[in-house]
Design an enzyme around this catalytic site. Structure first.
Site, mmCIF file in Angstrom:
data_model
loop_
_atom_site.group_PDB
_atom_site.id
_atom_site.type_symbol
_atom_site.label_atom_id
_atom_site.label_comp_id
_atom_site.label_asym_id
_atom_site.label_seq_id
_atom_site.Cartn_x
_atom_site.Cartn_y
_atom_site.Cartn_z
ATOM 1 N N LYS A 1 0.828 -1.201 0.000
ATOM 2 C CA LYS A 1 0.000 0.000 0.000
ATOM 3 C C LYS A 1 0.869 1.261 0.000
ATOM 4 C CE LYS A 1 -3.814 -1.945 2.753
ATOM 5 N NZ LYS A 1 -4.924 -1.716 1.808
ATOM 6 N N ARG B 1 -10.732 -11.373 1.689
ATOM 7 C CA ARG B 1 -11.622 -12.406 1.146
ATOM 8 C C ARG B 1 -10.990 -13.792 1.236
ATOM 9 N NH1 ARG B 1 -11.569 -9.017 -4.248
ATOM 10 N NH2 ARG B 1 -11.204 -7.489 -2.596
#
Length: 502
Positions: free
Chosen positions: A277, A351
């Site tokens: 990130k 997920r």
């Protein structure tokens, strides 16, 4: 925690007294009497509409002109139009009052309420006001060692007198137990990631829930490997801190009654892994475990009330870190279900954690429904901002019940779409599925939901709550300071209580 006590009127002994006034600015006989005791201070204040108009949420603190007596301040609190008052508005008014008297450095506050307000009994109103004040009293400043004494000020007590103190006490005690779940959720979410490693977090869960007769099991990496949880383990393999799966089982009714499964994403810190990130605001990734915290907080709220339901909570606790051992873009992992997933982006890790966690919950407990909670996608923030969480579901009735519960506690949900076209977008050329969609920038929240949906077994009701936009706030609200909100605890508690109590 703020001390709240329901007592007889003659026993009220506080520095400040709260006075409710609606936008009609008319005083009833009780307020006229109070006004006379304070030499017309209330009537003089409301006569000057520049000072006080009675609009909802307006708070005016005025020093008493009576030199004798304990009451040093009157706190005028605007109700607005009584016909428009709701439980949410009354509770938030309690929070606003607490915040204002805290800023005014008033240590003890009192409220006398004997009459109905709109459609609510005095005991109901009092319990809501007290609940709002309690939630707003939350602080997380234990690491601030140089705070001045004035900045450490807290309101010590809230004394309330109603026409039915026993009923008010009963109502508030329930709200207090729910608040304890919210406070745990806020506390663990606000903790720095070096303080809440997966092991430490798991131990804190066990410590609090085992006292509430909840069975807690902590699975380490060896146990998860034996179960085939390659998706969850792949996310955490770059970290020196071992991943954990925490299983919380609460049986409040017949053991043969079906379970509700709550599953939470617990990414303790999310660097993005090899798909790193940007550094700007990366520190906020300590909140990437708020879904798991909401699940634990809900378990606390349910178990402490001894609700007659069967619930299992499952949270996957991992750190998504870059290292020589970290998962790489392009890796293929085998999930507990046997399905394979191509990891095209290591920053779409939540997920993967949920895939194994929801499958485990279904295999072991055969639940009637599964609700997963996760700070899953930035796309949901773009779609809904900080007002709504996204709700995806394979069952309209389940979605409607969740949305209704959210409206009742002001933890709002917005139904988001599932569609076979979105499902097709996560097909992979070399595995059963990919962990991101194949159309860049398109329907990111829906494709993420479809990834999880592929791990929901036939006949199981399922809802996915993407709380990325609402889990933490950069500004205070009526019910708490900036930081972790504790979103999801009150919503899920309300949903469970309204729909699954035996």
């Amino acid at each position: 925690m703020l001390h709240v006590n329901f007592t007889e009127e003659e026993s009220l002994n506080t520095q400040a007294l709260i006075v409710f006034i609606d936008d009609k600015l008319k005083l009833d006989s009780e307020l006229i009497n109070l006004d006379q005791q304070h030499h017309g201070l209330i009537s003089k204040t409301i006569a000057n509409k520049l000072q006080f108009t009675g609009k909802y949420g307006q708070i005016k603190i005025i020093p008493s002109v009576v030199k004798s007596g304990e009451v040093k301040y009157l706190v005028l609190a605007g109700l607005g139009s009584e016909e428009k008052l709701t439980e949410v508005k009354i509770e938030e008014l309690g929070g606003k009052i607490l915040q204002n008297v805290t800023n005014a450095k008033i240590a003890t506050i009192g409220l006398k309420i004997k009459n109905r307000i709109s459609n609510f009994t005095s005991s109901h109103v009092a319990s809501l006001i007290a609940s709002g004040a309690l939630l707003a009293s939350y602080r997380f400043d234990k690491y601030r060692t140089t705070l001045k004494e004035a900045d450490k000020f807290v309101v010590e007590s809230f004394e309330i007198s109603t026409d039915n103190n026993a009923e008010a006490t009963k109502l508030f005690e329930v709200k207090k137990l729910i608040a304890e779940g919210v406070f745990f959720t806020r506390d663990i979410s606000n903790e720095p990631s070096n303080i809440k490693t997966p092991q430490i977090y798991a131990e804190r869960i066990a410590d609090i829930l085992e006292e509430l007769n909840v069975d807690v099991s902590i699975l380490g990496e060896r146990e998860m490997k034996n179960l085939g949880m390659g998706a969850l383990l792949g996310v955490g393999q770059g970290s020196q801190n071992e991943s954990k799966l925490v299983v919380m089982e609460y049986q409040g009714t017949n053991k043969d009654a079906p379970y509700i499964a709550l599953v939470g994403k617990g990414v303790i810190f999310d660097t993005g892994g090899i798909s790193l990130k940007p550094s700007n605001n990366m520190h906020l990734m300590r909140y990437d475990m708020c879904g798991s915290a909401a699940v634990v907080g809900t378990m606390i709220a349910v178990a402490s009330q001894e609700l007659p339901v069967n619930i299992v909570g499952v949270v996957g606790l991992v750190e998504n870190m870059p290292s020589g051992n970290a998962q790489r873009p392009g890796d293929v992992v085998t999930t507990m279900s046997g399905q394979t997933a191509e990891v095209l982006n290591t920053d779409a890790e939540g997920r993967l954690v949920l895939a194994d966690a929801v499958w485990y919950a279904q295999e072991k407990f055969k639940p009637k429904c599964v609700i997963d909670v996760a700070t899953l996608t930035g796309a949901i923030v773009v779609s809904l901002g900080p007002t709504y969480a996204g709700c995806f579901s394979n069952n309209d009735e389940l979605a409607d019940k969740l949305i209704k519960a959210g409206e009742e506690v002001n933890e709002k949900l917005w139904r988001m779409p599932l569609h076979e076209d979105y499902d097709a977008m996560i097909n992979s050329d070399i595995a059963d599925m990919a962990n991101i969609g194949n159309v860049p920038g398109a329907a990111g929240s829906s494709t993420a939901a479809h990834f999880i949906k592929r791990f929901i077994q036939e006949g199981v009701e399922w809802a996915h709550l993407d709380i990325a936009g609402v889990a933490n706030s950069n500004k205070p609200s009526s019910l708490g300071p900036k930081g972790a909100v504790g979103y999801g605890v009150r919503l899920l508690e309300k949903f469970i209580k309204e729909n699954y109590e035996q």
